[in-house]
Design an enzyme around this catalytic site. Structure first.
Site, PDB file in Angstrom:
ATOM      1  N   ASP A 119      77.058  51.890  20.700  1.00 50.15           N
ATOM      2  CA  ASP A 119      78.382  51.455  21.137  1.00 50.15           C
ATOM      3  C   ASP A 119      78.414  49.938  21.137  1.00 50.15           C
ATOM      4  O   ASP A 119      77.369  49.276  21.071  1.00 50.15           O
ATOM      5  CB  ASP A 119      78.737  52.013  22.517  1.00 50.15           C
ATOM      6  CG  ASP A 119      77.776  51.556  23.608  1.00 50.15           C
ATOM      7  OD1 ASP A 119      76.550  51.580  23.365  1.00 50.15           O
ATOM      8  OD2 ASP A 119      78.237  51.192  24.708  1.00 50.15           O
ATOM      9  N   GLU A 184      76.043  52.273  26.458  1.00 50.43           N
ATOM     10  CA  GLU A 184      75.250  51.195  27.061  1.00 50.43           C
ATOM     11  C   GLU A 184      76.114  50.027  27.516  1.00 50.43           C
ATOM     12  O   GLU A 184      75.876  49.435  28.579  1.00 50.43           O
ATOM     13  CB  GLU A 184      74.201  50.712  26.057  1.00 50.43           C
ATOM     14  CG  GLU A 184      73.132  49.792  26.650  1.00 50.43           C
ATOM     15  CD  GLU A 184      73.544  48.318  26.687  1.00 50.43           C
ATOM     16  OE1 GLU A 184      72.913  47.547  27.425  1.00 50.43           O
ATOM     17  OE2 GLU A 184      74.505  47.947  25.976  1.00 50.43           O
TER      18      GLU A 184
END
Length: 493
Positions: A119, A184
């Protein structure tokens, strides 16, 4: 578990345990580097922004691409459901599944687990990017795109490393596992629970965990052995029932903004000293061994000052500056919500303002203790003002610091791998930022961890024009190939 003997590792290295086809493997990497760049281009094109719910479908697609890449290598690949995310309005949305993969199952071999995330932070061309952030652009050997360095290229480099061994029919020197997540950048929602749930299954045979979600300090490769934690606070001062006109009401009310700025000013001095009582009490002493590490680190203060665009730094020598960047706590004020910040000259007295600030904490500080120290201090200073306004203080993030032993065989293997791949000695460094998952892995699995970065010091993580250089990407893949060999030399009981 390991017989963690530095002596054994060094003896093996001295004995010349080197013949594993490294030259052949690196030639393979060199002949496939354009394929690697294309793979990164395809991954960067996915707007896997975990903070934007409207892009959640893109995030799910990103995880599917990870699965496809790993399945192509023939590993045992799974997508682990980690549940739902609750939104501020009370609705829920599915979290992106965590991808796990396994290559090799020889019980006599070392087993390493590589962690990464795919991400990214938000990015728009209008933010000041010179290129389209989701169209990987090659300029003078730098690959520009959101997520290129943080953390898509390092994840791909690890996959390429495994693939090179397989393509040349060279046995992997260790069993390799992957755990790749998609949240994250927003706190790794659901991952800690998943790690806890699988500590006796997926992680049961893992010997070491490798994280490559960090970067070098200079042009010299680095091994990272520590990160700071993060205690993030909101301090709210509320006064009138509504915003007021400063011409009509200025001088008649005690303004919340004045109170807020007043108490914030009591936390840190102009020279950077933290003024909150007790904060420094738990900070570990600066050991002689650590001091020696700092002497050997390649770091040019003038270049650093010029790069960030300031006329003066807080400290005037390398060791003191790096120590305060990495291993001492700091206070940073990030913003004030409710304050007027748009262009123009609005004459408003905000009725309620909320400061956002953080304290980067270090071993052996405890977030719960820091929370009490900060809360008590701000309430004490607020009371001195004898203000009728109301103060609320709360800590919304309490991520712990992480610290490893740089003398551990994992780091000896890292030094040998850097020497092989780059023909130089690595810097041993710490990170000023926070990677909470490292501490989670350490606490839950009780495994030893190394941070093995390939990102450049000027990659611009989280900023405009983020990039990964071709050099770091391709040579970093070779570093990972070498590390798999070197870490295999650590003996098992």
């Amino acid at each position: 578990m390991k017989n963690n003997s530095v002596a054994v590792v060094l003896l093996l290295l001295a004995a010349g345990v080197h013949s594993f086809g490294f030259d052949e493997l690196t030639r393979y990497v060199d002949t496939h580097k354009e394929e690697y760049v294309q793979a990164l281009r395809e991954w960067v094109a996915v707007e896997s922004d975990s903070s934007d719910i409207t892009k959640r479908s893109e995030l799910h697609r990103m995880m599917e691409l990870v699965v496809e890449k790993l399945q192509h290598l023939g590993g045992k690949v799974e997508m682990v459901d980690i549940g739902m995310q609750e939104l501020p309005d009370g609705s829920t949305v599915a979290l992106p599944k965590v991808v796990t993969a396994e290559f090799g199952s020889n019980v006599s071999d070392v087993t390493v687990c590589v962690y990464g995330h795919v991400d990214v932070q938000p990015a728009q061309k209008e933010d000041g990017w010179s290129t389209d952030p989701y169209n990987l652009t090659d300029i003078n050997g730098n690959l520009y795109g959101r997520g290129a360095s943080d953390n898509k290229a390092p994840v791909l480099a690890w996959i390429h490393a495994v693939e090179a061994y397989q393509a040349l029919k060279i046995d992997l020197p260790v069993n390799v596992k992957f755990i790749i997540e998609g949240m994250e950048e927003t706190g790794s929602n659901g991952l800690a629970a998943m790690i806890e749930a699988q500590k006796d299954t997926f992680f049961s045979d893992v010997d070491y965990i490798i994280i490559s979600d960090c970067g070098w300090l200079s042009s010299r490769p680095a091994l990272t052995y520590g990160t700071r934690g993060n205690c993030y606070f909101l301090a709210e001062v509320e006064g009138p029932k509504q915003d007021l006109h400063s011409g009509v009401h200025g001088g008649t009310v005690i303004e919340p903004m004045t109170d807020l700025i007043g108490i914030l000013d009591t936390m840190i001095s102009p020279d950077g000293s933290i003024l909150i009582p007790g904060i420094m009490d738990a900070v570990s002493a600066f050991s002689h061994d650590e001091w020696r590490f700092y002497q050997d680190i390649e770091f040019d203060m003038d270049s650093y000052r010029a790069k960030i665009g300031v006329d003066q730094l807080m400290y005037n020598n390398k060791t003191e500056l790096l120590a305060h960047r990495w291993r001492y706590p700091t206070v940073s004020i990030h913003g004030i919500e409710g304050a007027f910040s748009a262009p123009g000259t609005k004459t408003v007295i905000p009725a309620k303002v909320t400061a956002k600030f953080s304290i980067r904490q270090v071993p052996d500080m405890d977030p719960a203790v820091v929370e009490k120290q900060v809360t008590d201090h701000l309430h004490s200073e607020f009371a001195k003002r004898k203000s009728p306004n109301k103060l609320k203080v709360r800590m919304v993030i309490g991520a712990k610091p992480w610290l490893a032993d740089p003398k551990h065989p994992l780091y000896q293997a890292g030094k040998a791998a850097v020497k092989r791949a780059f023909n130089t000695e690595p810097d041993l460094i710490r990170e000023g930022g926070t990677i909470p998952i490292a501490r989670t892995f350490q606490d839950v699995t009780e495994k030893n961890i190394i941070m093995l970065p390939i990102g450049g010091f000027d990659d611009g993580l989280h900023s405009q024009n983020e990039k990964m250089s071709r050099y770091n990407y391709i040579e970093g893949t070779k570093l990972f190939i070498a590390y798999l060999h070197e870490v295999a030399q650590i003996t098992k009981d």
